[in-house]
Design an enzyme around this catalytic site. Structure first.
Site, PDB file in Angstrom:
ATOM      1  N   TYR A  29       0.027  49.223  11.675  1.00 56.20           N
ATOM      2  CA  TYR A  29       0.048  50.646  12.048  1.00 56.20           C
ATOM      3  C   TYR A  29      -1.319  51.243  11.788  1.00 56.20           C
ATOM      4  O   TYR A  29      -1.814  51.213  10.656  1.00 56.20           O
ATOM      5  CB  TYR A  29       1.124  51.344  11.204  1.00 56.20           C
TER       6      TYR A  29
ATOM      7  N   CYS B 214      15.769  32.135 -27.925  1.00 54.70           N
ATOM      8  CA  CYS B 214      16.204  31.647 -29.224  1.00 54.70           C
ATOM      9  C   CYS B 214      14.979  31.145 -29.979  1.00 54.70           C
ATOM     10  O   CYS B 214      14.288  30.253 -29.500  1.00 54.70           O
ATOM     11  CB  CYS B 214      17.207  30.506 -29.035  1.00 54.70           C
TER      12      CYS B 214
ATOM     13  N   GLU C 154       8.086  44.281  16.823  1.00 55.41           N
ATOM     14  CA  GLU C 154       7.401  43.457  15.812  1.00 55.41           C
ATOM     15  C   GLU C 154       8.443  43.027  14.803  1.00 55.41           C
ATOM     16  O   GLU C 154       9.448  43.707  14.636  1.00 55.41           O
ATOM     17  CB  GLU C 154       6.362  44.299  15.045  1.00 55.41           C
TER      18      GLU C 154
ATOM     19  N   ASP D 285       9.219  41.387   5.003  1.00 57.64           N
ATOM     20  CA  ASP D 285       9.904  41.742   3.771  1.00 57.64           C
ATOM     21  C   ASP D 285       8.923  41.638   2.610  1.00 57.64           C
ATOM     22  O   ASP D 285       8.834  40.615   1.940  1.00 57.64           O
ATOM     23  CB  ASP D 285      11.084  40.786   3.583  1.00 57.64           C
TER      24      ASP D 285
ATOM     25  N   CYS E  49      22.388  32.823 -30.419  1.00 55.34           N
ATOM     26  CA  CYS E  49      22.175  31.715 -29.498  1.00 55.34           C
ATOM     27  C   CYS E  49      23.494  30.966 -29.301  1.00 55.34           C
ATOM     28  O   CYS E  49      24.114  30.535 -30.277  1.00 55.34           O
ATOM     29  CB  CYS E  49      21.107  30.767 -30.044  1.00 55.34           C
TER      30      CYS E  49
ATOM     31  N   LYS F 106      10.059  42.698  11.145  1.00 58.08           N
ATOM     32  CA  LYS F 106      10.025  43.546   9.959  1.00 58.08           C
ATOM     33  C   LYS F 106       9.778  42.635   8.767  1.00 58.08           C
ATOM     34  O   LYS F 106      10.632  41.824   8.399  1.00 58.08           O
ATOM     35  CB  LYS F 106      11.352  44.279   9.807  1.00 58.08           C
TER      36      LYS F 106
ATOM     37  N   LYS G  24      18.042  45.557  11.517  1.00 55.95           N
ATOM     38  CA  LYS G  24      18.061  44.562  10.439  1.00 55.95           C
ATOM     39  C   LYS G  24      19.075  43.471  10.745  1.00 55.95           C
ATOM     40  O   LYS G  24      20.198  43.767  11.156  1.00 55.95           O
ATOM     41  CB  LYS G  24      18.421  45.232   9.119  1.00 55.95           C
TER      42      LYS G  24
ATOM     43  N   CYS H 203      23.060  27.365 -30.994  1.00 55.02           N
ATOM     44  CA  CYS H 203      22.814  27.068 -32.407  1.00 55.02           C
ATOM     45  C   CYS H 203      23.121  28.244 -33.327  1.00 55.02           C
ATOM     46  O   CYS H 203      23.001  28.122 -34.540  1.00 55.02           O
ATOM     47  CB  CYS H 203      21.370  26.608 -32.606  1.00 55.02           C
TER      48      CYS H 203
ATOM     49  N   CYS I 227      17.317  23.893 -32.399  1.00 52.04           N
ATOM     50  CA  CYS I 227      18.284  24.283 -31.370  1.00 52.04           C
ATOM     51  C   CYS I 227      18.421  23.116 -30.372  1.00 52.04           C
ATOM     52  O   CYS I 227      17.443  22.726 -29.728  1.00 52.04           O
ATOM     53  CB  CYS I 227      17.792  25.547 -30.679  1.00 52.04           C
TER      54      CYS I 227
HETATM   55  S1  IVH Z   1       6.100  50.531  10.990  1.00 49.00           S
HETATM   56  C1  IVH Z   1       6.421  55.144  10.560  1.00 49.00           C
HETATM   57  N1  IVH Z   1       6.231  47.938  11.286  1.00 49.00           N
HETATM   58  O1  IVH Z   1       9.613  48.666   6.828  1.00 49.00           O
HETATM   59  C2  IVH Z   1       6.554  53.691  10.813  1.00 49.00           C
HETATM   60  N2  IVH Z   1       7.086  48.896   9.267  1.00 49.00           N
HETATM   61  O2  IVH Z   1      11.874  50.624   6.570  1.00 49.00           O
HETATM   62  C3  IVH Z   1       5.824  52.909   9.828  1.00 49.00           C
HETATM   63  N3  IVH Z   1       7.926  47.234   7.656  1.00 49.00           N
HETATM   64  O3  IVH Z   1       8.015  51.202   5.022  1.00 49.00           O
HETATM   65  C4  IVH Z   1       6.346  51.562   9.609  1.00 49.00           C
HETATM   66  N4  IVH Z   1       7.473  45.456   8.867  1.00 49.00           N
HETATM   67  O4  IVH Z   1       7.189  48.803   4.701  1.00 49.00           O
HETATM   68  C5  IVH Z   1       6.518  48.996  10.479  1.00 49.00           C
HETATM   69  N5  IVH Z   1       6.228  45.635  11.661  1.00 49.00           N
HETATM   70  C6  IVH Z   1       6.508  46.684  10.863  1.00 49.00           C
HETATM   71  C7  IVH Z   1       7.101  46.540   9.588  1.00 49.00           C
HETATM   72  C8  IVH Z   1       7.380  47.677   8.814  1.00 49.00           C
HETATM   73  C9  IVH Z   1       7.964  45.905   7.720  1.00 49.00           C
HETATM   74  C10 IVH Z   1       8.425  48.015   6.510  1.00 49.00           C
HETATM   75  C11 IVH Z   1       7.481  49.089   6.045  1.00 49.00           C
HETATM   76  C12 IVH Z   1       8.255  50.373   6.119  1.00 49.00           C
HETATM   77  C13 IVH Z   1       9.660  49.875   6.120  1.00 49.00           C
HETATM   78  C14 IVH Z   1      10.538  50.875   6.820  1.00 49.00           C
END
Ligand code: IVH
Length: 668
Positions: free
Chosen positions: A226, A424, A113, A117, A406, A115, A312, A409, A430
């Protein structure tokens, strides 16, 4: 109506409204118009008002943000919220796979999946109701942010389907889509408020706001990735996510079951660039062993599971040198530090400047002039400095400090308790505040004086011709024509533009005055509520806050503005120059040919700008909407209309008209 009947009707309404919310926010397939939706919601609100005993925590009326203040009490996680081991190297991902296979004695299936942000959140459902929403905190205890999370429309406040466990938790990430983030920052910029550095900070900041009504107004979204509980529907992660999706949760739309580590690494490569086209920020891929039994065997360390890893993507960074810092004073007096850097190539562009946000940020980095600094480009507009290399610092290097006075001014700067920014207070004298206000006044979205750009305004200021927006209307042709790079023609154009602007619509003029916290939308609301500037000047707090979306912060700002004799004098002079401040265009517009129509504008056009089309729609009584839904009356389709909008319009059967057809429509 009797209580029993009211209870029954309230139940029905909640169920229907929840369904429509799900269709709209999760499936993206609304079947009723916004108006029909509002009717249902209004009916429920009225019932709950009449019979307060009927109000429930899961009522969709709570989505607009209750007036409960978010208290953020600490709450313990039933299952600790672990973090993930992470790596930037594909080699280490393969090693992780090898370790997993060794422990299990076979190569398992993995789920990949993206990740996301954002901010992680744990939602607990009991008997189908959202009981608690808790932030990660230290992994064991987090903050209870339930009242705020209830305002996020894509998160169901109750779920009902066959096979749902009595009690379960679902975890995911709350985030702001990039576009929502940009719009939020644009609005903050117009109001002279400090900007958020990136979508993640904006989402985190929003989730911790004390007023859930403000949270409700921000476009937060959520992906849930999850599922946790004692009686889960399936014995593997992928099917559990699919089950959660069928219960109404918004689950990752990019999710892939992989039969080998090769398929996993292929996914990592595929999404490295593809992810940048998504409307939200992602910073990597999470790789999870699919089978729950295999997960149990692999177990966890104190901090993270051994069955998952985060890969990452390298953030785009570069090292360069800090040359100097400018302290820029904005039109509202806000002082923003901006670093000047030795030019460096980063993610395809040459970077010379980076934002430093505020004095706390400078202190945290411990910046000294001449430092080697690491700059990073993430989702944000301008790159930021994330670290200074103290090792290579020259002896005697001077620390960067925030000025006390400032820089423009010399007035002592102030910092209000609880605010990160210095400003300021010399509002009247100003220079950048004066020119900033005039630049705002003539800008496109305000009085729209073509030919009067930033440089010309500054020139007019320096030459002593203009000190105040009202001075613009005293300008003479001979004064303008002799200015640098001006000439007869430009001078005549500017004067004629200024003359036309005297009759610009009332809301625009109100916006142009540059009253703190009065952006375009607020100006429109105020202009709709007060027929002219005289009635607005006399308005009391009660009258102001009776208008939709106008709270105490705005009403105080409006009253303070009109309490200042200098501002009253400016308005008097503008009036004397022939400016009218009043007359609501909406009244006339309400009966226009587009009355009650919701219109989407997409693409670029040959004869009009988007703003011109927008104005034409509004002047004809129509309403502009940014996204296509079942409620859209038609789309004004230009060149390069986005493919996703087109597909959606086709799927919903929404009519598309060309700019010429549109012109005909409003002429009729
Ligand atoms: S699974 C125990 N899936 O990444 C596993 N986490 O560095 C639970 N995050 O705290 C996390 N996308 O905030 C999972 N598709 C994804 C995610 C994800 C972002 C974040 C999450 C976690 C952090 C871990």
């Amino acid at each position: 109506m009797k209580l029993a009947d009211a209870r029954k009707r309230a139940e029905e309404l909640r169920k229907t409204i929840d369904e429509h919310n799900h269709r709209y926010y999760v499936l993206n397939q609304p079947v009723i118009t916004d108006f029909e939706f509002d009717l249902l919601l209004n009916e429920l609100q009225a019932l709950e008002k009449k019979f307060p005993g009927l109000v429930t925590q899961d009522s969709p009326t709570m989505r607009v943000g209750s007036d409960l203040t978010a208290a953020f009490l600490p709450a313990e996680h039933t299952w600790p919220m672990l973090s993930l081991g992470n790596t930037y190297s594909i080699g280490e991902v393969t090693e992780f796979g090898a370790r997993v296979s060794r422990t299990l004695g076979y190569e398992p299936q993995y789920v990949c999946e993206l990740k996301y942000d954002g901010v992680s959140i744990s939602l607990t459902y009991e008997d189908g109701l959202l009981a608690r929403a808790v932030t990660r905190g230290d992994g064991t205890v987090g903050d209870d942010v339930t009242v705020n999370v209830r305002t996020i429309r894509s998160i169901p406040v109750r779920v009902s389907a066959k096979g749902i466990p009595d009690s379960f938790a679902v975890r995911g990430e709350i985030y702001l889509p990039r576009r929502g983030f940009e719009e939020m920052n644009a609005a903050r910029l117009a109001l002279g408020e400090p900007l958020f550095a990136n979508p993640r900070n904006a989402a985190a900041g929003t989730l911790k706001l004390l007023d859930p009504r403000i949270v409700a107004s921000r476009p937060l979204e959520c992906f849930l990735y999850y599922l946790l509980g004692n009686k889960l529907p399936a014995d593997n992660h992928f099917d559990n996510i699919m089950a959660a999706r069928s219960w109404g949760f918004r689950t990752p739309d990019i999710i892939q079951l992989c039969n080998s580590m090769e398929e996993v690494t292929e996914f990592l490569r595929q999404w490295e660039d593809e992810r940048k086209k998504l409307p939200y920020d992602t910073d990597g891929v999470v790789i999870k062993v699919n089978s729950l039994e295999a997960q149990r065997i692999l177990g966890t360390t104190a901090k993270s599971p051994r069955w998952a890893i985060a890969y990452k993507y390298a953030a785009e960074q570069a090292v360069t040198r800090l040359l100097s810092v400018d302290f820029q004073v904005g039109r509202t007096g806000n002082v923003t530090p901006v670093a000047n850097l030795e030019p460096v190539l980063l993610a395809g562009t040459t970077v010379k400047r980076a934002s430093l946000h505020n004095s706390d940020q400078i202190g945290l980095l411990g910046l000294h002039y001449g430092d080697a600094v690491t700059v990073e480009k993430g989702g944000e507009i301008i790159p930021k400095i994330i670290a200074a290399d103290t090792g290579s610092r020259l002896a005697g290097a001077e620390a960067v400090t925030f000025p006390q006075l400032c820089p423009e001014c010399g007035t002592p700067l102030v910092r209000n308790a609880g605010e990160a920014n210095h400003y300021c207070p010399n509002y009247l004298h100003c220079p950048p505040q004066i020119t900033g206000r005039i630049i705002h006044f003539v800008s496109r979205r305000a009085m729209d004086i073509e030919g009067l750009g930033e440089e010309t305004v500054e020139l007019l200021y320096r030459s002593g011709l203009v000190r105040n927006m009202a001075d613009l209307y005293d300008l003479k042709h001979e004064q303008l024509a002799v200015l640098e790079r001006m000439g007869d023609k430009s001078a005549s154009n500017i004067l004629s533009e200024l003359n036309t602007s005297l009759t610009a619509p009332w809301p625009r003029k109100l916006f142009a005055l540059g009253i703190r916290h009065v952006g375009e939308t607020v100006a429109r609301t105020l202009a709709a509520g007060f027929p002219d500037i005289d009635s607005l000047m006399k308005a009391t707090d009660e009258e102001l806050t009776a208008l939709p979306e106008i709270g105490p912060r705005i009403s105080v700002s409006v009253r303070e503005y009109f309490a200042d004799p200098e501002n009253i004098e400016t308005v008097r002079r503008l009036k004397a120059a022939g400016m009218t401040f009043g007359g609501m265009i909406q009244e006339k517009a309400a009966d226009g040919p587009l009355k009650g129509k919701s219109v989407v504008i997409s693409g670029t056009f040959s004869n009009f700008t988007r703003d011109q089309l927008k104005e034409a729609v509004e002047a004809a009584g129509g309403r502009i909407s940014s996204s296509v839904s079942g409620n859209t009356s038609f789309i004004i389709a230009g060149n390069d209309m986005g493919p996703s909008k087109r597909a959606k319009a086709n799927a919903l059967g929404v009519r598309m008209v060309s700019e010429d057809e549109f012109v005909k429509m409003i002429k009729e």
